[in-house]
Every structure is written in structure tokens, then in C-alpha cells.
Design a protein around this motif. Structure first.
Motif, PDB file in Angstrom:
ATOM      1  N   UNK A  10       6.413  -4.733   3.686  1.00  0.00           N
ATOM      2  CA  UNK A  10       7.448  -5.664   3.251  1.00  0.00           C
ATOM      3  C   UNK A  10       6.824  -7.054   3.187  1.00  0.00           C
ATOM      4  N   UNK A  11       6.562  -7.521   1.966  1.00  0.00           N
ATOM      5  CA  UNK A  11       5.837  -8.769   1.756  1.00  0.00           C
ATOM      6  C   UNK A  11       6.789  -9.858   1.264  1.00  0.00           C
ATOM      7  N   UNK A  12       6.910 -10.933   2.029  1.00  0.00           N
ATOM      8  CA  UNK A  12       7.681 -12.083   1.563  1.00  0.00           C
ATOM      9  C   UNK A  12       6.995 -12.675   0.329  1.00  0.00           C
ATOM     10  N   UNK A  13       7.767 -13.114  -0.659  1.00  0.00           N
ATOM     11  CA  UNK A  13       7.156 -13.674  -1.867  1.00  0.00           C
ATOM     12  C   UNK A  13       6.140 -14.779  -1.598  1.00  0.00           C
ATOM     13  N   UNK A  14       6.372 -15.584  -0.582  1.00  0.00           N
ATOM     14  CA  UNK A  14       5.449 -16.686  -0.282  1.00  0.00           C
ATOM     15  C   UNK A  14       4.101 -16.192   0.236  1.00  0.00           C
ATOM     16  N   UNK A  15       4.026 -14.920   0.623  1.00  0.00           N
ATOM     17  CA  UNK A  15       2.793 -14.372   1.189  1.00  0.00           C
ATOM     18  C   UNK A  15       2.030 -13.467   0.224  1.00  0.00           C
ATOM     19  N   UNK A  16       2.425 -13.442  -1.056  1.00  0.00           N
ATOM     20  CA  UNK A  16       1.845 -12.440  -1.954  1.00  0.00           C
ATOM     21  C   UNK A  16       0.354 -12.663  -2.193  1.00  0.00           C
ATOM     22  N   UNK A  17      -0.101 -13.912  -2.247  1.00  0.00           N
ATOM     23  CA  UNK A  17      -1.528 -14.167  -2.478  1.00  0.00           C
ATOM     24  C   UNK A  17      -2.372 -13.602  -1.339  1.00  0.00           C
ATOM     25  N   UNK A  18      -1.975 -13.875  -0.097  1.00  0.00           N
ATOM     26  CA  UNK A  18      -2.744 -13.368   1.039  1.00  0.00           C
ATOM     27  C   UNK A  18      -2.607 -11.855   1.165  1.00  0.00           C
ATOM     28  N   UNK A  19      -1.462 -11.308   0.735  1.00  0.00           N
ATOM     29  CA  UNK A  19      -1.283  -9.854   0.777  1.00  0.00           C
ATOM     30  C   UNK A  19      -2.253  -9.165  -0.171  1.00  0.00           C
ATOM     31  N   UNK A  20      -2.401  -9.706  -1.386  1.00  0.00           N
ATOM     32  CA  UNK A  20      -3.348  -9.117  -2.341  1.00  0.00           C
ATOM     33  C   UNK A  20      -4.772  -9.234  -1.806  1.00  0.00           C
ATOM     34  N   UNK A  21      -5.106 -10.375  -1.228  1.00  0.00           N
ATOM     35  CA  UNK A  21      -6.446 -10.545  -0.675  1.00  0.00           C
ATOM     36  C   UNK A  21      -6.712  -9.563   0.460  1.00  0.00           C
ATOM     37  N   UNK A  22      -5.644  -9.179   1.179  1.00  0.00           N
ATOM     38  CA  UNK A  22      -5.810  -8.232   2.289  1.00  0.00           C
ATOM     39  C   UNK A  22      -6.262  -6.854   1.804  1.00  0.00           C
ATOM     40  N   UNK A  23      -5.959  -6.513   0.545  1.00  0.00           N
ATOM     41  CA  UNK A  23      -6.431  -5.239  -0.003  1.00  0.00           C
ATOM     42  C   UNK A  23      -7.952  -5.199   0.059  1.00  0.00           C
ATOM     43  N   UNK A  24      -8.553  -6.315  -0.343  1.00  0.00           N
ATOM     44  CA  UNK A  24     -10.013  -6.439  -0.293  1.00  0.00           C
ATOM     45  C   UNK A  24     -10.506  -6.510   1.145  1.00  0.00           C
ATOM     46  N   UNK A  25      -9.887  -7.393   1.929  1.00  0.00           N
ATOM     47  CA  UNK A  25     -10.361  -7.663   3.280  1.00  0.00           C
ATOM     48  C   UNK A  25     -10.314  -6.429   4.176  1.00  0.00           C
ATOM     49  N   UNK A  26      -9.263  -5.633   4.019  1.00  0.00           N
ATOM     50  CA  UNK A  26      -9.087  -4.459   4.880  1.00  0.00           C
ATOM     51  C   UNK A  26      -9.618  -3.180   4.251  1.00  0.00           C
ATOM     52  N   UNK A  27     -10.050  -3.270   3.001  1.00  0.00           N
ATOM     53  CA  UNK A  27     -10.615  -2.092   2.356  1.00  0.00           C
ATOM     54  C   UNK A  27      -9.604  -1.045   1.952  1.00  0.00           C
ATOM     55  N   UNK A  28      -8.351  -1.470   1.661  1.00  0.00           N
ATOM     56  CA  UNK A  28      -7.374  -0.509   1.148  1.00  0.00           C
ATOM     57  C   UNK A  28      -7.870   0.044  -0.175  1.00  0.00           C
ATOM     58  N   UNK A  29      -7.617   1.323  -0.430  1.00  0.00           N
ATOM     59  CA  UNK A  29      -8.020   1.918  -1.702  1.00  0.00           C
ATOM     60  C   UNK A  29      -7.162   1.387  -2.839  1.00  0.00           C
ATOM     61  N   UNK A  30      -5.910   1.041  -2.532  1.00  0.00           N
ATOM     62  CA  UNK A  30      -5.031   0.491  -3.548  1.00  0.00           C
ATOM     63  C   UNK A  30      -3.595   0.500  -3.084  1.00  0.00           C
ATOM     64  N   UNK A  31      -2.734  -0.097  -3.885  1.00  0.00           N
ATOM     65  CA  UNK A  31      -1.307  -0.144  -3.549  1.00  0.00           C
ATOM     66  C   UNK A  31      -0.468  -0.004  -4.812  1.00  0.00           C
ATOM     67  N   UNK A  32       0.761   0.451  -4.608  1.00  0.00           N
ATOM     68  CA  UNK A  32       1.800   0.301  -5.620  1.00  0.00           C
ATOM     69  C   UNK A  32       2.461  -1.052  -5.409  1.00  0.00           C
ATOM     70  N   UNK A  33       3.033  -1.590  -6.464  1.00  0.00           N
ATOM     71  CA  UNK A  33       3.722  -2.872  -6.400  1.00  0.00           C
ATOM     72  C   UNK A  33       5.108  -2.693  -6.978  1.00  0.00           C
ATOM     73  N   UNK A  34       6.118  -3.141  -6.230  1.00  0.00           N
ATOM     74  CA  UNK A  34       7.486  -3.024  -6.722  1.00  0.00           C
ATOM     75  C   UNK A  34       8.176  -4.374  -6.641  1.00  0.00           C
ATOM     76  N   UNK A  35       9.465  -4.395  -6.959  1.00  0.00           N
ATOM     77  CA  UNK A  35      10.251  -5.623  -6.979  1.00  0.00           C
ATOM     78  C   UNK A  35      10.127  -6.350  -5.637  1.00  0.00           C
ATOM     79  N   UNK A  36       9.895  -7.682  -5.622  1.00  0.00           N
ATOM     80  CA  UNK A  36       9.867  -8.615  -6.759  1.00  0.00           C
ATOM     81  C   UNK A  36       8.455  -9.069  -7.131  1.00  0.00           C
ATOM     82  N   UNK A  37       7.439  -8.251  -6.860  1.00  0.00           N
ATOM     83  CA  UNK A  37       6.049  -8.721  -6.927  1.00  0.00           C
ATOM     84  C   UNK A  37       5.252  -8.264  -8.153  1.00  0.00           C
ATOM     85  N   UNK A  38       5.858  -7.514  -9.082  1.00  0.00           N
ATOM     86  CA  UNK A  38       5.084  -6.902 -10.169  1.00  0.00           C
ATOM     87  C   UNK A  38       4.406  -7.928 -11.084  1.00  0.00           C
TER      88      UNK A  38
END
Length: 289
Positions: free
Chosen positions: A45-73
Motif C-alpha cells: 500500500x503505497x501513498x502517492x507521495x511515496x511513489x518515487x521511492x517505492x519504484x526505486x525500492x524495486x531496484x534497491x531490494x532486487x524485486x523481480x517486478x511489480x504490478x501497478x494499480x490505481x492510483x499509480x499507473x
């Protein structure tokens, strides 16, 4: 079966706000388990104000990937390294793939819808005469996918006519030579008589407002396939009205499952077990009743 979580387990997930209602974790984890793959899927559950750091966390934590749904698409797009052409045309991303630190955005919604429509609705896109209810992001994605699949005629209507008009103009620029038009809602009764595929992309009829329908029941006819993107409830008011009129219906569950299956294949490189994913989703939806 999937083994215990260990240091080789790869993490995927969902970025949205809110996400507590999502069936994606259930669907994907069941699919990983079925194929014995060392992946897990979680909801974030990502607050809109945190979306930039959330996307960067994909790289930082080595997630293989994510789906994106409302309101972040749309909001995630500036923070990606590459955006697939289809996602760029749609103007939204619903799947991010981490390729060794390079984040690539895709949109599987429209392709998932068309795949579901062909397999579950038994329809040949080039033969379909489409009337689209709604002109938002879902209508844009579905219209683009239908046109890519060979549909020649798409008529768009929306309560705010200017939005339908704008979408029709943009689609015509991408697909010159096709019959792409917008009409005010007052002309639906006439236009639907010439249509064979009615696509309902608005939120009208979604739980808990189960008795609402975007159009009067008397407009529907037996030559229609009525496709509603809503999947909760499993059968909407417009679909019940369609069955009463002798029309066929197509559920939004299929779009949800097939868009997820395409994401699954981007992350794992394996063919998604669609039947298992469908079983998991339908079992949950029916259990909630």
C-alpha cells in the motif's frame, strides 16, 4: 510444490492505494506454487507521495517486478528506465519488470482483455462492431488492444461527451482508416442496434451498487456480446439484463486473470497456469458471497 522461503526466493508484488481488496497475491502465489517456482507476491500500500521511492525500492531490494494499480499507473512512468510502446500509447503502466536493475514498464490490461474475449467470448475481433461505454483509462487501453487485434469499428460514448470525442480523435490518429467515432449518450439507443460487442468500462454496477446499469435494459438485443470489465459482482445488472434479452455475456474476471498471466510470464519466463489462476480467483469471489 513451492519450497520454503529461502535466500533464493524472488519477490514480486502490487503497488497500489488501497490494496487490501486485491486478489492478485492469491492468484499469483497459487500460480507460483503450481509450477514450483521460487517466487512470492505481496501487496504494498503505497501513498502517492511515496511513489518515487517505492519504484526505486524495486531496484534497491532486487524485486523481480511489480504490478501497478490505481492510483499509480501513470505516476510510476517518469521513474522507469524504459516504457514499452504499447504502454506509452495507453499512457499507463500496470507491470514493471526489473532486468538487472533496469526497470521496464509494460501494460498488459488491453492484451489480457482481448485474449480473454477471444477465448471466453468466442469472438473474432475483425468481425466485431464495438460500442464502448466510458472514455477513461480502461476504455483507452481496451480500445487500443481491440484495434491492434483488427477491429475496424469502435464507437465511444461517455457521460462527458468531450472525453469520448477526445479519445476518438486520439485513436483515429493511431489507426487512420478505421471507423472510430464518438457519440453522445442520447444516441446509444440507435447505435447499439448496429453493434455486436458492447464493452462496459465504467464503474456503474460495481459492488456494492449491484443494481445500477449504464443503459436501459430495453436497448439490449440478442446479437450482442455484452462485456463488462467489472468482476465484483461476478454478474452485473447489465449482464443479467443482457441474458434476459438473449445476448451473450463476458465477465471482467477474464481480463483480470489474463493481464496477470501476462505479467507472470514477463517475470518468470514460464507459461502461466491460467486455469489454476482462474480457479483461485473464482473460489475467492464465490466464497465472499
Amino acid at each position: 510444490m513451492m519450497g520454503e522461503i529461502d535466500s533464493c526466493t524472488r519477490l514480486t508484488g502490487l503497488f497500489g492505494h488501497p490494496v487490501g481488496h486485491s486478489l492478485s497475491p492469491l492468484m499469483h502465489n497459487r500460480a507460483f506454487q503450481e509450477l514450483g517456482l521460487p517466487y512470492l507476491y505481496a501487496a504494498f500500500d503505497i501513498e502517492p507521495s511515496n511513489i518515487a521511492s517505492a519504484v526505486e525500492s524495486i531496484r534497491a531490494l532486487g524485486l523481480r517486478g511489480v504490478n501497478v494499480t490505481i492510483p499509480h499507473k501513470v505516476a510510476v512512468m517518469p521513474f522507469l528506465d524504459e516504457i514499452d510502446e504499447e504502454a506509452r500509447q495507453i499512457g499507463a503502466v500496470n507491470t514493471i519488470v526489473n532486468e538487472n536493475g533496469r526497470l521496464i514498464g509494460y501494460n498488459t490490461d488491453g492484451r489480457g482483455y482481448v485474449q480473454s474475449l477471444i477465448e471466453e467470448g468466442n469472438i473474432n475481433p475483425p468481425d466485431a462492431r464495438v460500442l464502448m461505454l466510458g472514455a477513461g483509462g480502461a476504455a483507452r487501453g481496451v480500445s487500443l488492444a481491440l484495434l491492434r487485434a483488427g477491429v475496424e469499428r469502435v464507437v465511444i460514448t461517455n457521460r462527458t461527451y468531450a472525453k469520448a470525442e477526445q479519445l476518438a480523435v486520439e485513436l483515429t490518429q493511431l489507426f487512420p482508416g478505421r471507423d472510430i467515432r464518438s457519440i453522445p449518450v442520447e444516441q446509444i439507443a440507435c447505435e447499439i442496434k448496429e453493434s455486436t460487442l458492447l464493452v462496459q468500462t465504467t464503474s456503474i454496477g460495481m459492488h456494492p451498487d449491484n443494481e445500477a446499469s449504464p443503459i436501459p435494459a430495453e436497448y439490449l438485443h440478442s446479437r450482442l456480446l455484452v462485456s463488462d470489465l467489472i468482476y465484483n459482482p461476478l454478474q452485473t445488472r447489465i449482464q443479467r439484463d443482457a441474458l434476459a434479452a438473449g445476448a451473450r455475456i463476458h465477465s471482467g474476471v477474464g481480463m483480470f486473470i489474463y493481464q496477470g498471466a501476462l505479467s507472470f510470464e514477463y517475470w518468470t519466463g514460464r507459461k502461466a497456469p491460467v486455469h489454476i489462476m482462474r480457479e483461485a480467483v473464482l473460489a475467492s469471489l464465490t466464497a465472499d458471497k
